[in-house]
Write an enzyme that holds these catalytic residues in place. Structure first.
Site, PDB file in Angstrom:
ATOM      1  N   LYS A  34       0.901  -1.330  -0.151  1.00  0.00           N
ATOM      2  CA  LYS A  34       0.170   0.185  -0.032  1.00  0.00           C
ATOM      3  C   LYS A  34       0.674   1.273  -0.070  1.00  0.00           C
ATOM      4  O   LYS A  34       1.975   1.233   0.501  1.00  0.00           O
ATOM      5  CB  LYS A  34      -0.916   0.059   1.429  1.00  0.00           C
ATOM      6  CG  LYS A  34      -2.062   0.878   1.303  1.00  0.00           C
ATOM      7  CD  LYS A  34      -3.393   0.241   0.763  1.00  0.00           C
ATOM      8  CE  LYS A  34      -4.368   0.993   0.341  1.00  0.00           C
ATOM      9  NZ  LYS A  34      -5.611   0.617  -0.151  1.00  0.00           N
TER      10      LYS A  34
ATOM     11  N   GLY B 108     -23.598   3.724   4.466  1.00  0.00           N
ATOM     12  CA  GLY B 108     -22.740   4.562   3.604  1.00  0.00           C
ATOM     13  C   GLY B 108     -23.178   3.979   2.177  1.00  0.00           C
ATOM     14  O   GLY B 108     -23.074   2.767   1.820  1.00  0.00           O
TER      15      GLY B 108
ATOM     16  N   GLY C  11     -21.929   4.919  -0.977  1.00  0.00           N
ATOM     17  CA  GLY C  11     -20.922   5.393  -1.903  1.00  0.00           C
ATOM     18  C   GLY C  11     -20.844   4.739  -3.047  1.00  0.00           C
ATOM     19  O   GLY C  11     -22.150   4.118  -3.464  1.00  0.00           O
ATOM     20  N   ASN C  12     -19.551   4.772  -3.657  1.00  0.00           N
ATOM     21  CA  ASN C  12     -19.649   3.796  -4.741  1.00  0.00           C
ATOM     22  C   ASN C  12     -19.981   2.518  -4.718  1.00  0.00           C
ATOM     23  O   ASN C  12     -20.653   1.799  -5.632  1.00  0.00           O
ATOM     24  CB  ASN C  12     -17.761   3.863  -4.925  1.00  0.00           C
ATOM     25  CG  ASN C  12     -17.596   4.753  -6.140  1.00  0.00           C
ATOM     26  OD1 ASN C  12     -18.263   5.013  -6.891  1.00  0.00           O
ATOM     27  ND2 ASN C  12     -16.164   5.033  -6.389  1.00  0.00           N
ATOM     28  N   VAL C  13     -19.410   1.824  -3.587  1.00  0.00           N
ATOM     29  CA  VAL C  13     -19.679   0.624  -3.248  1.00  0.00           C
ATOM     30  C   VAL C  13     -21.170   0.224  -2.635  1.00  0.00           C
ATOM     31  O   VAL C  13     -21.958  -0.564  -3.378  1.00  0.00           O
ATOM     32  CB  VAL C  13     -18.768  -0.229  -2.263  1.00  0.00           C
ATOM     33  CG1 VAL C  13     -19.048  -1.713  -2.003  1.00  0.00           C
ATOM     34  CG2 VAL C  13     -17.357   0.143  -2.802  1.00  0.00           C
TER      35      VAL C  13
HETATM   36  P1  NAI Z   1     -17.265   6.182  -0.773  1.00  0.00           P
HETATM   37  O1  NAI Z   1     -16.571   7.355  -0.354  1.00  0.00           O
HETATM   38  O2  NAI Z   1     -17.776   6.356  -2.331  1.00  0.00           O
HETATM   39  O3  NAI Z   1     -18.641   6.233  -0.078  1.00  0.00           O
HETATM   40  C1  NAI Z   1     -18.475   6.329   1.398  1.00  0.00           C
HETATM   41  C2  NAI Z   1     -19.953   6.707   1.712  1.00  0.00           C
HETATM   42  O4  NAI Z   1     -20.218   6.774   3.069  1.00  0.00           O
HETATM   43  C3  NAI Z   1     -20.121   8.189   1.475  1.00  0.00           C
HETATM   44  O5  NAI Z   1     -21.418   8.283   0.687  1.00  0.00           O
HETATM   45  C4  NAI Z   1     -20.148   8.949   2.750  1.00  0.00           C
HETATM   46  O6  NAI Z   1     -21.174  10.138   2.624  1.00  0.00           O
HETATM   47  C5  NAI Z   1     -20.791   7.902   3.553  1.00  0.00           C
HETATM   48  N1  NAI Z   1     -20.613   7.984   4.898  1.00  0.00           N
HETATM   49  C6  NAI Z   1     -19.232   8.518   5.569  1.00  0.00           C
HETATM   50  N2  NAI Z   1     -19.457   8.462   7.024  1.00  0.00           N
HETATM   51  C7  NAI Z   1     -20.442   7.825   7.322  1.00  0.00           C
HETATM   52  C8  NAI Z   1     -21.366   7.589   8.267  1.00  0.00           C
HETATM   53  N3  NAI Z   1     -20.829   7.611   9.656  1.00  0.00           N
HETATM   54  N4  NAI Z   1     -22.459   6.777   8.372  1.00  0.00           N
HETATM   55  C9  NAI Z   1     -23.221   6.776   7.067  1.00  0.00           C
HETATM   56  N5  NAI Z   1     -22.401   6.809   6.077  1.00  0.00           N
HETATM   57  C10 NAI Z   1     -21.310   7.550   6.070  1.00  0.00           C
HETATM   58  O7  NAI Z   1     -16.250   5.181  -0.553  1.00  0.00           O
HETATM   59  P2  NAI Z   1     -16.475   3.684  -1.256  1.00  0.00           P
HETATM   60  O8  NAI Z   1     -15.561   3.538  -2.457  1.00  0.00           O
HETATM   61  O9  NAI Z   1     -17.992   3.138  -1.668  1.00  0.00           O
HETATM   62  O10 NAI Z   1     -15.728   2.476  -0.368  1.00  0.00           O
HETATM   63  C11 NAI Z   1     -16.789   2.518   1.066  1.00  0.00           C
HETATM   64  C12 NAI Z   1     -15.488   1.808   1.942  1.00  0.00           C
HETATM   65  O11 NAI Z   1     -15.283   0.653   1.460  1.00  0.00           O
HETATM   66  C13 NAI Z   1     -14.264   2.612   2.334  1.00  0.00           C
HETATM   67  O12 NAI Z   1     -14.018   2.204   3.638  1.00  0.00           O
HETATM   68  C14 NAI Z   1     -13.415   1.771   1.486  1.00  0.00           C
HETATM   69  O13 NAI Z   1     -12.241   1.768   2.128  1.00  0.00           O
HETATM   70  C15 NAI Z   1     -13.864   0.473   1.343  1.00  0.00           C
HETATM   71  N6  NAI Z   1     -13.366  -0.299   0.248  1.00  0.00           N
HETATM   72  C16 NAI Z   1     -13.787   0.086  -1.122  1.00  0.00           C
HETATM   73  C17 NAI Z   1     -13.369  -0.450  -2.198  1.00  0.00           C
HETATM   74  C18 NAI Z   1     -13.730   0.093  -3.274  1.00  0.00           C
HETATM   75  O14 NAI Z   1     -13.684  -0.799  -4.577  1.00  0.00           O
HETATM   76  N7  NAI Z   1     -14.034   1.259  -3.681  1.00  0.00           N
HETATM   77  C19 NAI Z   1     -12.744  -1.847  -2.094  1.00  0.00           C
HETATM   78  C20 NAI Z   1     -12.468  -2.125  -0.753  1.00  0.00           C
HETATM   79  C21 NAI Z   1     -12.830  -1.308   0.247  1.00  0.00           C
END
Ligand code: NAI
Length: 364
Positions: free
Chosen positions: A80, A179, A181-183
């Site tokens: 990383k 959450g 987000g993307n995932v």
């Molecule tokens: P993202 O940043 O697109 O989405 C995160 C979402 O969570 C946002 O909509 C944000 O507003 C929301 N959020 C933040 N704090 C919050 C809370 N306390 N309560 C409820 N919602 C909250 O991130 P993404 O890409 O969806 O990733 C999510 C998690 O998964 C991260 O921890 C990331 O490290 C992990 N991850 C992501 C991967 C990927 O392919 N994008 C792969 C493996 C792990």
């Protein structure tokens, strides 16, 4: 404190502090274990309060990548990188090119990819200056790993619901997604299509409202999320959400989500077991994205091939959860010991490891 005395050092093969004053680059690249192949892991840009915070983050994340890749059957090790800086303010082309030069110095021992604070455009720029980059191709199965990660988590939920609730379908199953987000959003789409009932929370209220309109999801506040009754809790926002404090209040049968490092500490896995909550280990179920980017780097180019590998997360999760149940051990502990065994076998030149068919490395 010496880096080797850091509580998260865990016998890393190399930890490099790199700097380029002119480009204003300050970064740490950590290579945890390359027994299975070159270390693969994303580069994160974040305004860490100090170097210690960056070091702790990179060590934990790189170790996690070793375990994730091992359990996903990806023939690559764990690494990383973190760039210390504010992605909104400090991101420049010069900085990205300077980072590429540092990656090149490692001669392919570390392969970099996108993570928080970095964009696809940043990675494409880095890729113009380094061959050791992945997750940048434009074919339909590549680019944003989020939907691939969601696909893996979806298969993990299927397996965990089968073990915990004896259900072979998600229809009618309530899933609380923390959450969107993307995932989280891509996961919600899949679960909704299967007839699951969604409960959602996001700090960005518009995301939650959108999910209510699109999927008929019930919106709860971010505070309520961890105490709301549901069949499944899917942490898809932050790490460290499962501590003694939160576990005592949970009202769910299954936990399965994409966030990295969900367990706040080593005892949390055992506390979940004692509470009879089936926890699908995060690094096992969130490997869909890394399977896709590893496939790109290793030349596995068909979307169908990548999806088939991601689908194996179902069987791997089932194997871990059933073994944990039979042996009355924490699921996190079972997954860790399976991953360690794979690494040990690789070091001894034994291949393939298969503890289970689903973990066979096969050919890439
Ligand atoms: P993202 O940043 O697109 O989405 C995160 C979402 O969570 C946002 O909509 C944000 O507003 C929301 N959020 C933040 N704090 C919050 C809370 N306390 N309560 C409820 N919602 C909250 O991130 P993404 O890409 O969806 O990733 C999510 C998690 O998964 C991260 O921890 C990331 O490290 C992990 N991850 C992501 C991967 C990927 O392919 N994008 C792969 C493996 C792990």
């Amino acid at each position: 404190m010496a880096v080797t005395d850091h509580p998260d050092f865990d016998a890393h093969e190399a930890v490099l502090f790199v700097a380029d004053r002119r480009a204003k680059l300050r970064a740490i690249i950590a290579l945890h274990d390359t027994s299975l192949g070159p270390a693969l892991g994303g580069v994160r840009m974040y305004p860490y309060v100090n170097e210690d915070a960056a070091l702790t983050d990179v060590l934990r994340l790189s170790r996690g990548m070793t375990y994730k890749n091992a359990m996903a059957g990806v023939p690559m090790g764990g690494g990383k990188a973190v760039i210390i800086g504010n992605p909104r303010r400090d991101r420049t082309d010069r900085l990205m090119i300077a980072y590429a030069a540092q990656v090149n110095q490692l001669g392919g021992r570390y392969v970099t990819a996108e993570d928080l604070g970095m964009s696809l455009a940043d990675l494409k720029l880095i890729a113009r200056h380094s061959p050791y980059v992945t997750g940048v191709a434009d074919a339909d199965h590549q680019g944003d790993p989020g939907p691939k990660t969601a696909l893996g988590v979806y298969h993990g939920i299927r397996a965990a619901v089968q073990v915990a609730l004896g259900r072979h379908s998600l229809s009618g199953t309530s899933v609380a997604i923390q959450g969107l987000g993307n995932v989280g959003w891509a996961l919600a789409q899949r679960l909704h299509a299967d007839g699951a009932q969604l409960i959602v929370a996001d700090t960005d209220a518009t995301r939650a409202e959108l999910a209510a309109a699109e999927f008929g999801a019930r919106v709860v506040s971010t505070e309520e999320m961890l105490t709301t009754p549901a069949d499944v809790l899917s942490p898809c926002a932050l790490g460290g959400v499962l501590s003694a404090h939160t576990i005592a209040r949970l009202k769910v049968a299954v936990i399965c989500g994409c966030a990295n490092n969900q367990l706040a500490n080593r005892t949390a896995g055992e506390q979940l077991r004692e509470k009879n909550i089936v926890y699908a280990p995060d690094y096992v179920v969130n490997a869909g994205g890394v399977i896709a980017v590893a496939g790109e780097y290793l030349g596995q180019s068909t979307a169908a091939g990548i999806n088939a590998r991601i689908e194996r997360i179902y069987q791997t999760t089932l194997d871990i959860l059933e073994r944990a149940r039979d042996e009355q051990r924490a699921t996190s502990e079972v997954a860790d010991s399976m991953a360690r065994r794979i690494l040990q076998d690789a070091r001894l030149g034994r291949r393939p490891p298969p503890l289970t068919d689903s973990l066979s490395l096969g050919s890439w």
